[in-house]
Design a protein around this motif. Structure first.
Motif, short mmCIF file in Angstrom:
data_model
loop_
_atom_site.label_atom_id
_atom_site.label_comp_id
_atom_site.label_asym_id
_atom_site.label_seq_id
_atom_site.Cartn_x
_atom_site.Cartn_y
_atom_site.Cartn_z
N UNK A 160 0.84 -0.92 -0.15
CA UNK A 160 0.09 0.02 -0.03
C UNK A 160 0.64 1.40 0.08
N UNK A 161 1.57 0.97 0.50
CA UNK A 161 2.83 2.29 1.02
C UNK A 161 3.30 2.62 -0.53
N UNK A 162 3.95 1.90 -1.47
CA UNK A 162 4.20 1.45 -2.59
C UNK A 162 3.19 2.20 -3.25
N UNK A 163 2.50 2.03 -3.46
CA UNK A 163 1.40 2.63 -4.43
C UNK A 163 1.43 4.04 -4.03
N UNK A 164 0.47 4.38 -2.81
CA UNK A 164 0.79 5.21 -1.87
C UNK A 164 1.93 6.54 -3.27
N UNK A 165 2.78 6.20 -2.41
CA UNK A 165 4.25 7.05 -3.04
C UNK A 165 4.69 7.14 -4.04
N UNK A 166 4.45 5.75 -4.75
CA UNK A 166 4.89 6.30 -6.42
C UNK A 166 3.96 7.05 -6.79
N UNK A 167 2.52 6.37 -6.67
CA UNK A 167 1.41 7.57 -7.17
C UNK A 167 2.02 8.46 -7.15
#
Length: 268
Positions: free
Chosen positions: A157-164
Motif C-alpha cells: 500500500x505504501x508503495x502504491x501511495x508514495x510512487x503514485x
C-alpha cells in the motif's frame, strides 16, 4: 495466550480520542489564524500518528513489544509521509475548492461551521479508523504470520501511495500536461493508486489484530469504513466527478481499472 484486556483497551479508547481531537483542535486554531482550512488535510496523517504513539505509551508493561512497536512505526511512517506530501502539494495555494464550496453555504459563522463539519468529524474518523492500531497494542504474545502478512500488505500500500503521488506530482509539474489526464506509470494500472494504497495500508494494519478474535472483531470496522470512504464516499466518486469533463477522461476510464490494479486495456 490469555484473554484480551478489555479494561485497559477501553481506557486506551479514551486516551486515543483525546489525542485525535487535540490534533484537530490545534489545527483548527492554526487554520483560523491563517484563514485557510485546507490545512486540516495535513492533520489527518498526524492524528493517526498521535493516536499510535499515545497507545504505545499507554500499553507499556508486560506485553510483547514487537507487535506494539511494529504497528506504531508503520502507522507513523504512513501518517507522516502523507502529511508531508499534502503539505508540499498545498504550499502556495489558496483555499481548497471543496472547503470553499462547503463554507459558502455555512449558516452563521464559517469557522464554527468548519469546526463542526470538518475538524470534529475528522477527529471522530481518526479515532474510529485507528481501532486496529489501538487494539493491536493489547494483544498478548508475539505476532504470528497474520502480522507479517499485514506488514507486507502495508508495504504494498505504501508503495502504491508514495510512487503514485510522486508520479502525479512530476506530471503536474510539466506545463505541457496542463488539462491532460495522468495515465502513465501506476496510473495506467489503476485510476486511483493512492486510494488503492490506502486500502492496502488499513487492511494490512487490521491483520495485526487477527491473532486475537476479540481484537479483530472490534477492529474490522476500520478497514470496512476506509474501504467505503475510498470507493463509495469522499474518495474515488468525488474525484471522478471532478475529472469527468476533462478531455480524454472517458477514454482513460474505458481502458483503466477503477480501483484494483490490472494491466491497461489496449488503446482502440
Amino acid at each position: 495466550m490469555s484473554g484480551f484486556p478489555w479494561a485497559a483497551f477501553a481506557q486506551n479508547l479514551g486516551l486515543a480520542a483525546v489525542a485525535a481531537f487535540a490534533v484537530m483542535l490545534a489545527t483548527f486554531g492554526i487554520a483560523v489564524r491563517k484563514g485557510l482550512h485546507r490545512i486540516v488535510d495535513v492533520a489527518w496523517g498526524i492524528g493517526f500518528t498521535a493516536v499510535a504513539l499515545v497507545s504505545l505509551a499507554a500499553s507499556a508493561g508486560g506485553r510483547d513489544a514487537t507487535r506494539r512497536v511494529a504497528v506504531t512505526v508503520l502507522t507513523a511512517v504512513w501518517g507522516l509521509r502523507l502529511a508531508a506530501h499534502i503539505a508540499r502539494r498545498g504550499r502556495g495555494h489558496g483555499e481548497d475548492p471543496r472547503y470553499e464550496a462547503m463554507l459558502a453555504k455555512a449558516p452563521g459563522n464559517r469557522d464554527l461551521y468548519a469546526l463542526r463539519m470538518v475538524y470534529l468529524l475528522q477527529g471522530a474518523l481518526v479515532w474510529l479508523v485507528s481501532l486496529p492500531v489501538q487494539a493491536a497494542q493489547y494483544i498478548p504474545g508475539p505476532p504470528s504470520g497474520f502480522a507479517w502478512a499485514g506488514a507486507a500488505l502495508w508495504a504494498c500500500g505504501l508503495f502504491f501511495e508514495a510512487v503514485g503521488d510522486a508520479q502525479l506530482a512530476r506530471f503536474k509539474a510539466d506545463p505541457a500536461n496542463r488539462g491532460k489526464v495522468m495515465d502513465r506509470g501506476l496510473w495506467s494500472w489503476t485510476r486511483h493508486p493512492n486510494y488503492f494504497g490506502d486500502f492496502c495500508v488499513w487492511w494490512g494494519l487490521f491483520l495485526f489484530t487477527c491473532d486475537s478474535g476479540a481484537a479483530a472483531a472490534v477492529s474490522v470496522v476500520s478497514p470496512l469504513v476506509m474501504s467505503y470512504l475510498l470507493t463509495k464516499g469522499s474518495g474515488k466518486p468525488m474525484l471522478e466527478r471532478h475529472m469527468a469533463q476533462r478531455p480524454g477522461f472517458a477514454e482513460y476510464v474505458a481502458r483503466t481499472s477503477g480501483f484494483f490494479p490490472r494491466p491497461p486495456k489496449r488503446r482502440p
